[in-house]
Design an enzyme around this catalytic site. Sequence first.
Site, short mmCIF file in Angstrom:
data_model
loop_
_atom_site.label_atom_id
_atom_site.label_comp_id
_atom_site.label_asym_id
_atom_site.label_seq_id
_atom_site.Cartn_x
_atom_site.Cartn_y
_atom_site.Cartn_z
N CYS A 181 0.80 -1.28 0.15
CA CYS A 181 -0.17 -0.13 0.07
C CYS A 181 0.73 1.28 0.06
CB CYS A 181 -0.93 -0.02 1.15
SG CYS A 181 -2.19 1.10 1.43
N CYS A 213 0.42 4.30 7.01
CA CYS A 213 -0.13 4.38 8.40
C CYS A 213 0.74 3.59 9.21
CB CYS A 213 -1.48 3.68 8.21
SG CYS A 213 -2.53 4.34 6.80
N CYS A 227 0.31 -0.23 10.39
CA CYS A 227 -0.15 -1.10 9.35
C CYS A 227 0.92 -2.05 8.70
CB CYS A 227 -1.00 -0.47 8.30
SG CYS A 227 -1.84 -1.51 7.11
N CYS A 232 -16.60 -9.20 5.24
CA CYS A 232 -15.96 -7.87 5.21
C CYS A 232 -14.91 -8.14 4.46
CB CYS A 232 -15.58 -7.38 6.60
SG CYS A 232 -16.98 -7.09 7.57
N CYS A 239 -19.72 -6.13 3.28
CA CYS A 239 -19.02 -5.09 3.87
C CYS A 239 -17.56 -4.93 3.18
CB CYS A 239 -18.68 -4.96 5.54
SG CYS A 239 -17.68 -3.50 6.02
N CYS A 255 -19.53 1.77 8.61
CA CYS A 255 -18.61 1.37 9.38
C CYS A 255 -17.67 2.22 9.85
CB CYS A 255 -18.53 -0.08 9.15
SG CYS A 255 -17.37 -0.89 10.13
N ARG A 281 -18.27 -2.63 17.87
CA ARG A 281 -17.55 -4.01 17.53
C ARG A 281 -16.17 -3.85 18.33
NH1 ARG A 281 -17.02 -4.01 12.37
NH2 ARG A 281 -19.23 -4.83 12.31
N1 SAM Z 1 -6.89 0.44 3.16
C1 SAM Z 1 -8.17 0.77 3.74
C2 SAM Z 1 -8.07 1.88 4.65
O1 SAM Z 1 -7.00 2.05 5.31
O2 SAM Z 1 -9.22 2.34 5.07
C3 SAM Z 1 -8.49 -0.46 4.19
C4 SAM Z 1 -7.88 -1.48 5.00
S1 SAM Z 1 -7.14 -1.04 6.57
C5 SAM Z 1 -6.25 -2.25 6.93
C6 SAM Z 1 -8.48 -1.13 7.71
C7 SAM Z 1 -8.35 -0.77 9.15
O3 SAM Z 1 -7.88 -1.59 9.70
C8 SAM Z 1 -7.33 0.53 9.50
O4 SAM Z 1 -8.28 1.67 9.16
C9 SAM Z 1 -7.34 0.26 10.78
O5 SAM Z 1 -8.19 0.90 11.62
C10 SAM Z 1 -7.15 -0.96 11.22
N2 SAM Z 1 -6.03 -1.62 11.32
C11 SAM Z 1 -4.76 -1.91 10.65
N3 SAM Z 1 -3.72 -2.32 11.04
C12 SAM Z 1 -3.90 -2.65 12.20
C13 SAM Z 1 -3.37 -3.14 13.60
N4 SAM Z 1 -2.06 -3.58 13.49
N5 SAM Z 1 -4.08 -2.93 14.54
C14 SAM Z 1 -5.50 -2.62 14.60
N6 SAM Z 1 -6.02 -2.07 13.66
C15 SAM Z 1 -5.58 -2.13 12.41
FE1 SF4 Z 2 -3.05 1.20 3.45
FE2 SF4 Z 2 -2.83 -0.04 5.82
FE3 SF4 Z 2 -3.36 2.54 5.83
FE4 SF4 Z 2 -5.22 1.01 4.79
S1 SF4 Z 2 -4.33 1.04 6.97
S2 SF4 Z 2 -4.27 2.89 3.73
S3 SF4 Z 2 -3.84 -0.84 3.89
S4 SF4 Z 2 -1.41 1.29 5.07
#
Ligand code: SAM
Ligand code: SF4
Length: 328
Positions: free
Chosen positions: A68, A72, A75, A112, A143, A203, A275
């Site tokens: 990606c 973040c 992530c 989802c 979802c 959500c 949730r």
């Molecule tokens: N890329 C899209 C986005 O960021 O909206 C969708 C996938 S992203 C992985 C979805 C959500 O997963 C993030 O907004 C975050 O809240 C949650 N998430 C991701 N990594 C996480 C982690 N290590 N621990 C807890 N929640 C996590």
């Molecule tokens: Fe990309 Fe992870 Fe951020 Fe979603 S949460 S935008 S998958 S880096």
Amino acid sequence: MNAPVEQNLNQAQPSSLPSSQWTRQAIEELFALPFNDLMFRAQQVHREHFSANQVQRSTLLSIKTGGCSEDCGYCSQAARNDTGLEKEALLEIQEVLKAAQEAKDKGASRFCMGAAWRGPKDRDIDKVTEMVKQVKALGLETCVTLGMLREGQAERLKDAGLDYYNHNLDTAPEFYGQIISTHSQADRFDTLAKVRDAGIKVCCGGILGMGESQKGRASLIAELANMNPPPESVPINNLVPIPGTPLENAEPIDPFDFVRTIAVARITMPTSYVRLSAGREVMNDQLQALCFLAGANSIFYGDKLLTTGNNEEDRDAALFNRLGITAI
Ligand code: SAM
Ligand code: SF4
Ligand code: DTB
């Protein structure tokens, strides 16, 4: 000593007030209540709107993993985080349907699908809409979480029959820039408005345990509760610390503060499903039970989240059994 706070709260914020009236101060006052008083208030609100012994189950599938462009800090899928995760292309529809059928057979009511995109291209939407149609035809709620949407994409998802779009605010606005720099919270609100305008249920939630303060948690909850209408589904994630991410060594949240945040979400968003989301694997049964008592009435179900593990179905079944909880 705490009675005046409780009285003020009762005067200022009866549970029937529209959510848009939640001030940050009122939410901070909820956080400051003695734990037992907060739990009592949350239980009252929960029982006004839901059966207290029913929990909804959603199963996740990563349909496009890793690589990606976003940064973040939590992530595993951000290309710039050196997490060793193998990048995968968008799954074929047959693989998605197989996973959805398994989820249904194990008792999930919602499926989802998550993609590691900044946002989908129109040709990605072609494929995802087909997945939505066919997953829905199996008798599951659908979802998707695909990142930021462009004009017209939410309408296409709605036309395919999509029930929910997940797009989290993730943390307090004042803390957001310390976690993510490649997009802003204003960008998140822009996509959330597109989703809402297209008539898709929202959500939207966040992650706790990223080093935010209690005030930060209050401002995240205020933002969620003051959305008009508030999200139908509110995932509260406990950070899953991923080696190779900037947050790998983040100080875990005090478990009681996690429970408090669930309770405050329940009180301020009385009709939303709250949730208990990522991060359950490190919680014992007692802590999860407290989260249900605080008003959580949904979980992620199945032994995998997107890229990390989740509690085995058997463990959840045993927990529900011990607590007399039934799945919806
Ligand atoms: N890329 C899209 C986005 O960021 O909206 C969708 C996938 S992203 C992985 C979805 C959500 O997963 C993030 O907004 C975050 O809240 C949650 N998430 C991701 N990594 C996480 C982690 N290590 N621990 C807890 N929640 C996590
Ligand atoms: Fe990309 Fe992870 Fe951020 Fe979603 S949460 S935008 S998958 S880096
Ligand atoms: C949400 O709030 N949590 C889910 C879902 N929405 C997409 C994702 C949790 C991801 C946990 C880390 C992982 O497995 O990669």
